[in-house]
Design an enzyme around this catalytic site. Structure first.
Site, PDB file in Angstrom:
ATOM      1  N   HIS A 290      46.853   2.399  81.965  1.00  0.00           N
ATOM      2  CA  HIS A 290      45.827   1.782  82.796  1.00  0.00           C
ATOM      3  C   HIS A 290      44.522   1.761  81.999  1.00  0.00           C
ATOM      4  O   HIS A 290      44.286   2.611  81.130  1.00  0.00           O
ATOM      5  CB  HIS A 290      45.629   2.571  84.091  1.00  0.00           C
ATOM      6  CG  HIS A 290      46.745   2.405  85.083  1.00  0.00           C
ATOM      7  ND1 HIS A 290      47.062   1.177  85.632  1.00  0.00           N
ATOM      8  CD2 HIS A 290      47.604   3.306  85.637  1.00  0.00           C
ATOM      9  CE1 HIS A 290      48.082   1.316  86.470  1.00  0.00           C
ATOM     10  NE2 HIS A 290      48.427   2.598  86.495  1.00  0.00           N
ATOM     11  N   CYS A 332      44.191  -2.885  80.949  1.00  0.00           N
ATOM     12  CA  CYS A 332      43.069  -3.675  81.460  1.00  0.00           C
ATOM     13  C   CYS A 332      41.815  -3.384  80.637  1.00  0.00           C
ATOM     14  O   CYS A 332      41.630  -2.280  80.119  1.00  0.00           O
ATOM     15  CB  CYS A 332      42.807  -3.338  82.928  1.00  0.00           C
ATOM     16  SG  CYS A 332      44.126  -3.852  84.055  1.00  0.00           S
TER      17      CYS A 332
END
Length: 462
Positions: A290, A332
């Site tokens: 993430h 991300c």
């Protein structure tokens, strides 16, 4: 009546074809005028500005506007330039923006890039940014880089612009031995860009040491992947492990590392390479996790680690000095979601025509960063991001991410191809996809980004 319908369909096809400047074979068709803008601030040497004339001539930019303003006015000037392009008559095929400022003054250039990306007249067209840092008192000035760029463009008009830049980076490194001066480029181009008005082709076979990286030594790969709470990530891991092994890399895989483990595993990897008996020719590091709002990586413990720090750690590896270091980042880089830009053709054209697909707003941009010696530039590094700066990276729970799966597909089809060309093809395919995110019923677009300071051609299979 039939003649009228035929003529209407032909005009519609031309409109759609003009809008999508990227050819079916992944090559830009640079039609229309080539427009250039130079923004230079006080304190920039006149010699550097004058050296740009050779670059414009070599690249075919005849329409050039020069403005001398403060760095604080760059955004306003670029906004006016965008408005002029949107209201002027005639198609624009390509734009080149040169930003020149004293070292350290040109901050947050991405805001300037985003401003021009809003230009409707440039949708689907390549947008080139040349960012130059210099000042009147510096011992180094960028005119040598610019002169070299003009010369190499004139000598090899059939090379793609990315190939030209890689060759130029090599020449700059040879002339600046002992310095840390290292230009690099960032690109979200979706295809081959050749501004020489000739059919692009690869550089000829060249026996010079600088032509291509020697990969005859050991190849090492480290995969650090957070799988917990990232459904589908296991498919990416399996695909990358198989690909790396097929390309001759010795693979080390670590899953669900904490933020501290990200650092520790990389330190151990670097130390192992430095202690290796025999030459190490290439290293590949895949980071999957993430991502935080500023592009940080999150360990399985939720703590943050800066990806730039990991890049710097591997860059300190003595065994990899002058060798290619490849980073694949599936994470991300922010929270923005790109709806993309649709075709300009009217909706009823779709009944007869295959309208070009929508594209991400961050696509078709090339940035060339040229700074002075002593900067933080890092040579022989290639980073492939799964998202544009500030945007989310998408991942399918059942098949993994389009980023990894498309990369594996392209690499397996042509493992001996020029690596940057292959990554550009990966971006083209991903940009054409529509993504349905888990947080929205609206389809989104994804755009990848390549950052390269490679100084030679990189082919992972002979």
């Amino acid at each position: 009546m039939a003649f009228l319908v035929s003529g209407t369909l032909q005009a519609a096809a031309q409109l759609a074809d003009t809008w999508d400047s990227l050819g079916r074979q992944g090559k830009y068709r640079v039609r229309g005028s080539r427009v250039a803008l130079i923004l230079s601030s006080p304190g920039v040497s006149a010699a550097a500005a004058a050296a740009l004339d050779g670059v414009f001539q070599a690249l075919g930019f005849e329409n050039c506007e020069k403005r001398k303003v403060s760095v604080q006015s760059f955004h306003e000037e670029l906004s006016l330039f965008r408005e002029q392009l949107d209201i002027q008559r005639g198609a624009v095929g390509c734009v080149l923006v040169v930003l020149m400022a004293p070292s350290g003054q040109l901050r947050r250039p991405q805001l300037l890039v985003q401003e021009l990306s809003r230009c409707g007249a440039l949708q689907g067209c390549p947008k080139i940014f040349l960012l130059l840092s210099s000042d009147l008192k510096a011992a180094w000035e960028p005119e040598a880089f610019l002169t070299g760029l003009g010369e190499i463009c004139s000598q090899h008009p059939h090379w793609s612009l990315l190939q030209l830049l890689t060759e130029l980076f090599c020449r700059v490194a040879e002339e600046c031995a002992g310095d840390t001066y290292c230009p690099f480029f960032r690109t979200s181009l979706r295809g081959t860009l050749c501004l020489g008005d000739v059919e692009p082709r690869r550089p000829e076979s060249d026996s010079r040491p600088s032509a291509q990286y020697d990969l005859s030594g050991t190849r090492a790969a480290l995969l650090l992947a957070v799988i917990q709470d990232r459904l589908g990530a296991e498919h990416d891991v399996a695909a990358l492990v198989d690909l790396c092994q097929a390309l001759g890399f010795k693979v080390i895989l670590r899953t669900d590392p904490t933020a501290q483990a990200f650092r520790e595993e990389l330190v151990q990897f670097r130390e192992k390479l430095d202690a290796h008996k025999g030459p190490v020719s290439c290293a590949l590091l895949a980071l999957m996790a993430h991502g935080g709002p500023q592009g940080q990586l999150l360990g399985v413990d939720g703590q943050e680690v800066q990806s730039e720090m990991l890049v710097q750690e591997l860059n300190c590896c003595q065994a990899l000095r002058g060798r290619p270091k490849v980073f694949l980042l599936q994470a991300c880089r922010g929270g923005n979601r790109d709806p993309g830009v649709g075709p300009r053709a009217l909706p009823w054209y779709r009944r007869w025509l295959r309208a070009p697909p929508g594209i991400p707003t961050q696509a078709d941009v090339l940035q060339v960063h040229v700074d002075a010696p002593g900067s933080t530039g890092q040579a022989d590094i290639l980073i492939f991001y799964s998202a544009a700066e500030g945007c989310v990276a998408y991942r399918d729970e059942e098949k993994g991410s389009d980023f990894v799966q498309t990369l594996v597909e392209v690499m397996r089809a042509n493992p001996g191809g020029d690596f940057i060309e292959l990554l550009t093809e990966v971006n083209r395919r991903v940009c054409e996809l529509d993504v349905l995110g888990p947080d929205s019923v609206e389809r989104r677009k994804a755009c990848l980004e390549i950052r390269s300071s490679l100084r030679r051609r990189l082919c992972l299979q002979n």
